[in-house]
Design a protein around this motif. Structure first.
Motif, mmCIF file in Angstrom:
data_model
loop_
_atom_site.group_PDB
_atom_site.id
_atom_site.type_symbol
_atom_site.label_atom_id
_atom_site.label_comp_id
_atom_site.label_asym_id
_atom_site.label_seq_id
_atom_site.Cartn_x
_atom_site.Cartn_y
_atom_site.Cartn_z
ATOM 1 N N UNK A 193 4.097 59.818 -93.128
ATOM 2 C CA UNK A 193 2.662 59.509 -93.137
ATOM 3 C C UNK A 193 2.427 58.019 -93.387
ATOM 4 N N UNK A 194 3.129 57.468 -94.379
ATOM 5 C CA UNK A 194 2.958 56.046 -94.690
ATOM 6 C C UNK A 194 3.464 55.185 -93.529
ATOM 7 N N UNK A 195 4.575 55.598 -92.916
ATOM 8 C CA UNK A 195 5.119 54.852 -91.789
ATOM 9 C C UNK A 195 4.142 54.869 -90.612
ATOM 10 N N UNK A 196 3.565 56.034 -90.343
ATOM 11 C CA UNK A 196 2.621 56.145 -89.239
ATOM 12 C C UNK A 196 1.383 55.287 -89.496
ATOM 13 N N UNK A 197 0.888 55.308 -90.709
ATOM 14 C CA UNK A 197 -0.272 54.480 -91.064
ATOM 15 C C UNK A 197 0.026 53.001 -90.849
ATOM 16 N N UNK A 198 1.250 52.594 -91.210
ATOM 17 C CA UNK A 198 1.646 51.198 -91.052
ATOM 18 C C UNK A 198 1.733 50.826 -89.568
ATOM 19 N N UNK A 199 2.327 51.700 -88.779
ATOM 20 C CA UNK A 199 2.436 51.444 -87.342
ATOM 21 C C UNK A 199 1.058 51.363 -86.685
ATOM 22 N N UNK A 200 0.166 52.232 -87.106
ATOM 23 C CA UNK A 200 -1.199 52.207 -86.549
ATOM 24 C C UNK A 200 -1.908 50.900 -86.899
ATOM 25 N N UNK A 201 -1.710 50.437 -88.120
ATOM 26 C CA UNK A 201 -2.339 49.185 -88.536
ATOM 27 C C UNK A 201 -1.777 48.010 -87.739
ATOM 28 N N UNK A 202 -0.454 48.033 -87.497
ATOM 29 C CA UNK A 202 0.150 46.967 -86.703
ATOM 30 C C UNK A 202 -0.345 47.014 -85.258
ATOM 31 N N UNK A 203 -0.429 48.206 -84.701
ATOM 32 C CA UNK A 203 -0.878 48.362 -83.316
ATOM 33 C C UNK A 203 -2.308 47.862 -83.134
ATOM 34 N N UNK A 204 -3.116 47.984 -84.179
ATOM 35 C CA UNK A 204 -4.519 47.580 -84.093
ATOM 36 C C UNK A 204 -4.683 46.068 -83.983
ATOM 37 N N UNK A 205 -3.697 45.312 -84.431
ATOM 38 C CA UNK A 205 -3.841 43.847 -84.421
ATOM 39 C C UNK A 205 -2.917 43.159 -83.427
ATOM 40 N N UNK A 206 -1.964 43.893 -82.855
ATOM 41 C CA UNK A 206 -1.015 43.254 -81.947
ATOM 42 C C UNK A 206 -1.716 42.879 -80.638
ATOM 43 N N UNK A 207 -1.346 41.758 -80.070
ATOM 44 C CA UNK A 207 -1.981 41.298 -78.829
ATOM 45 C C UNK A 207 -1.055 41.412 -77.627
ATOM 46 N N UNK A 208 0.247 41.443 -77.878
ATOM 47 C CA UNK A 208 1.202 41.546 -76.776
ATOM 48 C C UNK A 208 1.257 42.988 -76.261
ATOM 49 N N UNK A 209 1.008 43.170 -74.980
ATOM 50 C CA UNK A 209 0.946 44.527 -74.429
ATOM 51 C C UNK A 209 2.287 45.238 -74.483
ATOM 52 N N UNK A 210 3.358 44.508 -74.235
ATOM 53 C CA UNK A 210 4.677 45.127 -74.318
ATOM 54 C C UNK A 210 4.968 45.649 -75.708
ATOM 55 N N UNK A 211 4.627 44.846 -76.706
ATOM 56 C CA UNK A 211 4.831 45.270 -78.096
ATOM 57 C C UNK A 211 3.930 46.449 -78.431
ATOM 58 N N UNK A 212 2.728 46.451 -77.895
ATOM 59 C CA UNK A 212 1.796 47.554 -78.154
ATOM 60 C C UNK A 212 2.359 48.863 -77.602
ATOM 61 N N UNK A 213 2.950 48.815 -76.417
ATOM 62 C CA UNK A 213 3.560 50.018 -75.838
ATOM 63 C C UNK A 213 4.711 50.511 -76.721
ATOM 64 N N UNK A 214 5.535 49.581 -77.211
ATOM 65 C CA UNK A 214 6.651 49.951 -78.094
ATOM 66 C C UNK A 214 6.136 50.657 -79.341
ATOM 67 N N UNK A 215 5.057 50.141 -79.900
ATOM 68 C CA UNK A 215 4.495 50.741 -81.112
ATOM 69 C C UNK A 215 3.941 52.133 -80.835
ATOM 70 N N UNK A 216 3.274 52.299 -79.707
ATOM 71 C CA UNK A 216 2.726 53.619 -79.357
ATOM 72 C C UNK A 216 3.843 54.645 -79.189
ATOM 73 N N UNK A 217 4.937 54.242 -78.568
ATOM 74 C CA UNK A 217 6.088 55.143 -78.418
ATOM 75 C C UNK A 217 6.664 55.492 -79.792
#
Length: 232
Positions: A193-217
């Motif tokens: 749960x904590x890991x998912x929350x952290x990933x979601x927070x990172x995904x919300x601020x990332x601007x690089x689309x490739x990195x965003x796809x990696x985070x969603x996966x």
């Protein structure tokens, strides 16, 4: 300190009458005791082989009001001569903290931690040094390295590290070193749960689309395998 002295015996010949004065004049003013103790400490640090007596004099001097600047020179001499004495390193590190000599504090703390045999105590030193790296030197990347080493020695420091890193991310949501170490902690603790929350927070601020796809996966994998909610 005294260029005309031949060695330890000359130093002892000077120190012994000073010790007698201290013993005989217990009611003397602290300022007089302080001057004697500092002179004895300097003589012992410079000329005696065993650092124990010098450390004793300097600790006594500190107890009657010696400032950090009074103790710095003899302590640095002692550490140069007895580089693996953790008692000296600990006191010198505290003096560096008082005078704000942060780079020397960090260097001394690293050495002290490496020479400290008890894991919990070594971890505590690393944690203290890491907080100085974070707060005073403002080098979070190096601080995270020491936080990680402290937790490897004693997992009990993990909560304190998590609290510090979460405060960093409140101010800087995309700070890579904080994100990287927090992810490692949450994975080791199997806290999906904590890991998912952290990933979601990172995904919300990332601007690089490739990195965003990696985070969603990565988020999808965490939902499926750790949280048990593939539909989230």
């Amino acid at each position: 300190y005294r260029s005309d002295m031949d060695g330890p015996q000359d130093a002892r010949d000077l120190i012994e009458p000073m010790e007698r004065r201290l013993d005989q004049e217990q009611d003397q003013e602290d300022v007089d005791r302080l001057a004697l103790l500092l002179e004895m400490g300097q003589l012992a640090a410079t000329h005696l082989i065993d650092p124990t007596r010098a450390l004793e004099y300097l600790n006594q001097a500190r107890s009657v009001g010696a400032g950090a600047s009074d103790l710095l020179e003899p302590l640095e001499i002692l550490v140069e001569r007895s580089a693996e004495d953790v008692r000296l390193l600990s006191l010198l590190r505290s003096i560096y903290h008082e005078v704000g000599a942060w780079d020397r504090y960090v260097e001394t703390g690293r050495v002290e931690a490496g020479l400290t045999p008890e894991p919990k105590q070594s971890a505590n030193i690393l944690f203290e040094v890491a907080t100085v790296l974070e707060d005073e030197v403002e080098d979070l990347d190096k601080a995270c390295g020491l936080y990680d080493r402290a937790m490897a020695l004693d997992r009990g420091f993990a909560q304190g590290v998590v609290e510090r890193l979460r405060r960093v991310l409140v101010k800087e949501p995309g700070r890579k070193s904080a994100l990287r170490l927090l992810k490692k902690i949450y994975r080791q603790d199997r806290d999906g749960e904590a890991l998912l929350e952290l990933l979601e927070a990172e995904e919300a601020v990332v601007t690089d689309q490739g990195r965003r796809v990696e985070l969603l996966v990565e988020m999808a994998e965490v939902c499926t395998h750790q949280v048990g909610r593939p539909d989230r």
